[in-house]
Design an enzyme around this catalytic site. Structure first.
Site, PDB file in Angstrom:
ATOM      1  N   SER A   9       1.895   6.176  -0.173  1.00 15.37           N
ATOM      2  CA  SER A   9       2.628   4.533  -0.503  1.00 15.37           C
ATOM      3  C   SER A   9       2.962   4.401  -1.860  1.00 15.37           C
ATOM      4  O   SER A   9       1.873   4.113  -2.742  1.00 15.37           O
ATOM      5  CB  SER A   9       1.822   3.381   0.348  1.00 15.37           C
ATOM      6  OG  SER A   9       1.864   2.329  -0.229  1.00 15.37           O
ATOM      7  N   HIS A  34       6.386   5.739   1.421  1.00 17.88           N
ATOM      8  CA  HIS A  34       6.419   4.530   2.503  1.00 17.88           C
ATOM      9  C   HIS A  34       6.409   3.279   1.002  1.00 17.88           C
ATOM     10  O   HIS A  34       6.104   3.296  -0.094  1.00 17.88           O
ATOM     11  CB  HIS A  34       4.821   3.962   2.530  1.00 17.88           C
ATOM     12  CG  HIS A  34       4.373   2.718   3.361  1.00 17.88           C
ATOM     13  ND1 HIS A  34       4.584   3.472   5.302  1.00 17.88           N
ATOM     14  CD2 HIS A  34       3.798   2.906   3.239  1.00 17.88           C
ATOM     15  CE1 HIS A  34       4.201   1.734   5.323  1.00 17.88           C
ATOM     16  NE2 HIS A  34       3.867   1.148   4.353  1.00 17.88           N
ATOM     17  N   ASP A  36       5.613  -0.570   0.335  1.00 19.82           N
ATOM     18  CA  ASP A  36       5.357  -1.585   0.548  1.00 19.82           C
ATOM     19  C   ASP A  36       6.562  -3.170   0.530  1.00 19.82           C
ATOM     20  O   ASP A  36       6.243  -2.933  -0.741  1.00 19.82           O
ATOM     21  CB  ASP A  36       4.305  -1.745   0.736  1.00 19.82           C
ATOM     22  CG  ASP A  36       3.466  -0.864   0.682  1.00 19.82           C
ATOM     23  OD1 ASP A  36       3.375  -1.080   2.246  1.00 19.82           O
ATOM     24  OD2 ASP A  36       2.245   0.377   0.450  1.00 19.82           O
ATOM     25  N   MET A  38       6.608  -7.061   0.088  1.00 16.86           N
ATOM     26  CA  MET A  38       5.510  -8.311  -0.046  1.00 16.86           C
ATOM     27  C   MET A  38       7.019  -9.227  -0.510  1.00 16.86           C
ATOM     28  O   MET A  38       7.169  -8.688  -1.480  1.00 16.86           O
ATOM     29  CB  MET A  38       4.746  -7.841  -0.781  1.00 16.86           C
ATOM     30  CG  MET A  38       3.966  -6.282  -0.250  1.00 16.86           C
ATOM     31  SD  MET A  38       2.664  -6.504  -1.764  1.00 16.86           S
ATOM     32  CE  MET A  38       1.424  -5.243  -0.433  1.00 16.86           C
ATOM     33  N   HIS A  67       7.996  -1.025   5.058  1.00 16.37           N
ATOM     34  CA  HIS A  67       6.920  -1.644   5.437  1.00 16.37           C
ATOM     35  C   HIS A  67       7.346  -3.493   4.754  1.00 16.37           C
ATOM     36  O   HIS A  67       7.143  -3.498   3.752  1.00 16.37           O
ATOM     37  CB  HIS A  67       6.043  -1.181   5.529  1.00 16.37           C
ATOM     38  CG  HIS A  67       4.350  -1.415   6.016  1.00 16.37           C
ATOM     39  ND1 HIS A  67       3.573  -1.834   5.380  1.00 16.37           N
ATOM     40  CD2 HIS A  67       4.543  -2.471   7.181  1.00 16.37           C
ATOM     41  CE1 HIS A  67       2.207  -2.847   5.942  1.00 16.37           C
ATOM     42  NE2 HIS A  67       2.859  -3.217   6.915  1.00 16.37           N
ATOM     43  N   MET A  69       6.755  -6.749   5.257  1.00 14.31           N
ATOM     44  CA  MET A  69       5.600  -7.537   4.984  1.00 14.31           C
ATOM     45  C   MET A  69       6.420  -9.262   4.732  1.00 14.31           C
ATOM     46  O   MET A  69       6.159  -8.951   3.625  1.00 14.31           O
ATOM     47  CB  MET A  69       4.624  -7.415   4.385  1.00 14.31           C
ATOM     48  CG  MET A  69       3.583  -5.805   5.016  1.00 14.31           C
ATOM     49  SD  MET A  69       2.001  -5.179   3.206  1.00 14.31           S
ATOM     50  CE  MET A  69       3.665  -4.359   2.899  1.00 14.31           C
ATOM     51  N   MET A 138      -2.484  -1.249  11.288  1.00 14.53           N
ATOM     52  CA  MET A 138      -2.663  -1.710  10.432  1.00 14.53           C
ATOM     53  C   MET A 138      -4.380  -1.641  10.212  1.00 14.53           C
ATOM     54  O   MET A 138      -5.050  -1.728  10.855  1.00 14.53           O
ATOM     55  CB  MET A 138      -2.464  -3.053   9.814  1.00 14.53           C
ATOM     56  CG  MET A 138      -1.418  -3.150   8.988  1.00 14.53           C
ATOM     57  SD  MET A 138      -0.384  -2.528   8.059  1.00 14.53           S
ATOM     58  CE  MET A 138      -1.853  -2.620   6.213  1.00 14.53           C
ATOM     59  N   ASP A 176      -2.124   2.721   8.099  1.00 16.51           N
ATOM     60  CA  ASP A 176      -1.943   2.207   7.349  1.00 16.51           C
ATOM     61  C   ASP A 176      -3.290   1.026   6.429  1.00 16.51           C
ATOM     62  O   ASP A 176      -3.234   0.354   6.698  1.00 16.51           O
ATOM     63  CB  ASP A 176      -0.580   1.215   7.197  1.00 16.51           C
ATOM     64  CG  ASP A 176      -0.165   1.015   6.198  1.00 16.51           C
ATOM     65  OD1 ASP A 176      -0.410   1.339   4.596  1.00 16.51           O
ATOM     66  OD2 ASP A 176       1.033   0.280   5.479  1.00 16.51           O
TER      67      ASP A 176
END
Ligand code: DX5
Ligand code: ZN
Length: 213
Positions: A9, A34, A36, A38, A67, A69, A138, A176
């Site tokens: 990540s 990965h 992330d 957000m 990913h 979020m 998660m 994750d």
């Protein structure tokens, strides 16, 4: 023997030098990157979005494992696909029409993943498991890197893995949050196909070759 993939990540990388983080991932056994995303709504922080993915895309041949979020991921998947995402994972908790969104991601020519936070039961995915390429379990509450692995999530991985073999499905199980050298083997034994690792990977303490499926 199944091959377990490593998806480091970028959240734990030095944001002022993401190009060298990509090199580090390629040179240290990363099978995917990965990323992330957000939005400051679904989780409190804001990380990076489409323009950053677009500028990183030419720097790596590895699949971008994005990913999301974010709230209302359906408003963003087209632009994330366009920016160069390969696997697009959104949260089951973030939208109502998961079936439609999975089909839409596929129509963009991308792999579709669904993620559940620790408190969401794996059973809540039962109707859509045959549609997805990946389920991201998660093992911390999403929002921050460097948190501690929540032990009860191991049971969820096992449950999902059992459903997968009973129903003869072929989605990948990705895990994750808080994955490190002391718990990676149990995560693999529970049925994980992909390990996401942020802080442990970037601290240099995590090597995939120490573990086997
Ligand atoms: C948490 C993120 C994870 C996290 C992993 O919200 O989805 O990908 O950055 O980092 P570590 O391995 O440090 O928990
Ligand atoms: Zn993540």
């Amino acid at each position: 023997m199944r091959k377990v993939l490593l998806s480091p990540s970028l959240l734990s990388a030095d944001f002022s030098n993401l190009a060298s983080a990509l090199k580090l991932i390629e040179n240290n056994g990363g099978d995917a990157v990965h990323i992330d995303v957000m939005d400051g709504q679904f989780v409190p922080q804001i990380s990076y979005g489409q323009p950053v993915i677009k500028s990183l895309r030419p720097l790596s041949k590895l699949p971008f494992d994005v990913h999301l979020m974010v709230e209302k991921p359906e408003l963003m998947v087209d632009s994330f696909a366009e920016a160069g995402s390969d696997w697009i994972t959104f949260h089951h908790e973030s939208t109502v029409h998961t079936d439609r969104l999975i089909n839409h991601i596929h129509s963009l020519g991308k792999k579709a993943g669904i993620s559940i936070v620790p408190s969401t039961p794996v059973e809540s995915l039962s109707e859509i498991l045959h549609l997805v390429d990946l389920v991201l379990v998660m093992s911390v509450n999403p929002g921050f890197g460097g948190q501690k692995f929540i032990p009860y999530t191991l049971e969820k991985i096992k449950k999902l893995s059992n459903i997968k073999s009973q129903k003869n499905l072929d989605f990948l199980i990705s895990v994750d949050g808080g994955v490190n050298s002391s718990n990676a083997q149990s995560v693999i034994d529970a049925g994980a196909d992909i390990l996401v690792s942020g802080s442990a990977f970037f601290s240099g303490a995590f090597k995939m070759e120490d573990f086997k499926a």
